[in-house]
Design an enzyme around this catalytic site. Structure first.
Site, PDB file in Angstrom:
ATOM      1  CE1 TYR A  33       1.079  -0.309   4.403  1.00 50.79           C
ATOM      2  CE2 TYR A  33      -0.001   1.825   4.406  1.00 50.79           C
ATOM      3  CZ  TYR A  33       0.819   0.910   5.017  1.00 50.79           C
ATOM      4  OH  TYR A  33       1.385   1.199   6.229  1.00 50.79           O
ATOM      5  NE  ARG A  52       6.867   3.973   0.412  1.00 48.32           N
ATOM      6  CZ  ARG A  52       6.628   4.782   1.442  1.00 48.32           C
ATOM      7  NH1 ARG A  52       7.595   5.090   2.282  1.00 48.32           N
ATOM      8  NH2 ARG A  52       5.433   5.293   1.629  1.00 48.32           N
ATOM      9  NE  ARG A 101      -5.923 -19.583   4.238  1.00 43.72           N
ATOM     10  CZ  ARG A 101      -5.140 -20.453   4.866  1.00 43.72           C
ATOM     11  NH1 ARG A 101      -5.263 -21.754   4.623  1.00 43.72           N
ATOM     12  NH2 ARG A 101      -4.229 -20.051   5.726  1.00 43.72           N
ATOM     13  CE  LYS A 151       3.087   3.085   3.139  1.00 39.35           C
ATOM     14  NZ  LYS A 151       3.265   3.309   4.569  1.00 39.35           N
ATOM     15  CD  GLU A 183      10.084   1.533  10.359  1.00 41.47           C
ATOM     16  OE1 GLU A 183      10.019   2.444   9.523  1.00 41.47           O
ATOM     17  OE2 GLU A 183      10.040   0.327  10.051  1.00 41.47           O
ATOM     18  CG  LEU A 207       8.357   2.322   4.656  1.00 43.43           C
ATOM     19  CD1 LEU A 207       8.080   1.066   3.839  1.00 43.43           C
ATOM     20  CD2 LEU A 207       7.062   3.060   4.924  1.00 43.43           C
TER      21      LEU A 207
END
Ligand code: PLP
Length: 287
Positions: A33, A52, A101, A151, A183, A207
């Protein structure tokens, strides 16, 4: 007001937007995301977020959604349709919904990635009063996986960290691994000592914040000294200032860490100046 959101090529009222129960982000957290802020109806640091996103997709061997080259138009249309003056745009790409799945990745030839975007209206985002008082953080152990440079939507531990902070009467948690701060739950962490800005160097441990990159560039252009290296919570407690950066909070002062007051206990000059510079300069080049 009902938002208009984007799902795989369609602009729909949020109440009508649907994805499959076999959606791999839902079953496996198999998705990436981005969050881009909007100021004055324009996109902040859009190019950085798109780059990114491309990197995250490549690292996970995930196909680009067909609309990848039109992302700026989709963002702009959502801003317009939802009348966003200040706010955020959330974008998510997942490996799609293969119809069952399975741990193995579906065949990208037959399963298209899913692309979803929605807006979050946040009037007053740039004028956030919290920036004038600063926030309090606690430290917690960093037990996330080893590819924090990607991310992904696996955000359970950062969510738990946020809840641990709330329970302690604080606003956020800084995560610590092998004695050093990695972070914040959803931001990059910094301290300031004797005028020097210290923040952890880029690696797979954190990140690669888009706001971080812009803020460090502006800091260097303003002749500020930047040192990219890990620091400890003890060092942070002795610092003159602390702050964090993210696309939704820009530059946010931190005034307390694990109950210890940082500097004077009020937002520091360096954080204040960087916030001002970042907002001013990024608005100039917003798209
Ligand atoms: N670090 C983490 C773990 C994050 O989740 C985020 C943003 O969501 C950041 C850093 C800051 O990145 P950016 O400045 O690109 O928003």
């Amino acid at each position: 007001m009902t938002r208009t959101v984007y799902v795989n090529g369609e602009y729909l009222p949020e109440t009508e937007a649907k994805v499959s129960i076999f959606y791999r982000a839902f079953l496996m957290a198999d998705g990436v995301y981005e969050v881009t802020s909007v100021l004055g109806g324009k996109l902040i640091d859009f190019e950085g977020h798109q780059k990114r996103l491309e990197r995250s997709l490549n690292e996970l061997d995930m196909k680009k959604p067909a609309a990848f080259d039109n992302l700026i138009e989709i963002h702009r249309k959502l801003v317009e349709l939802n009348g966003i003056e200040e706010g955020l745009i959330y974008l998510q790409v997942t490996r799609g919904a293969p119809g069952d799945r399975d741990f193995a990745f579906p065949d990208p030839e037959t399963t298209e990635p899913t692309l979803v975007l929605f807006t979050q209206n946040k009037p007053g985002l740039a004028d956030n009063p919290t920036a004038k008082t600063g926030i309090k953080v606690i430290s917690i152990e960093d037990i996330r996986w080893g590819r924090r440079d990607i991310k992904t939507v696996q955000l359970l531990y950062p969510s738990m960290g946020k809840m641990m902070a709330k329970k302690a009467g604080c606003d956020d948690a800084w995560m610590v691994e092998d004695g050093f701060v990695t972070e914040g739950t959803s931001n990059n962490a910094y301290i300031v000592k004797d005028g020097k800005i210290i923040t952890r160097n880029l690696s797979t441990d954190i990140l690669h914040g888009i706001t971080r990159a812009a803020v460090l560039k502006f800091a260097r252009e303003a002749q500020m000294v930047v040192e990219e290296r890990p620091f400890t919570i003890e060092e942070a407690k002795e610092a003159d200032e602390a702050f964090f950066t993210s696309a939704s909070a820009f530059v946010m002062p931190v005034v307390e860490i694990d109950g210890a007051t940082i500097g004077t206990g009020t937002p520091g000059d360096v954080a204040g100046r960087l916030r001002e510079i970042y907002l001013e300069e990024s608005r100039k080049v917003a798209v």
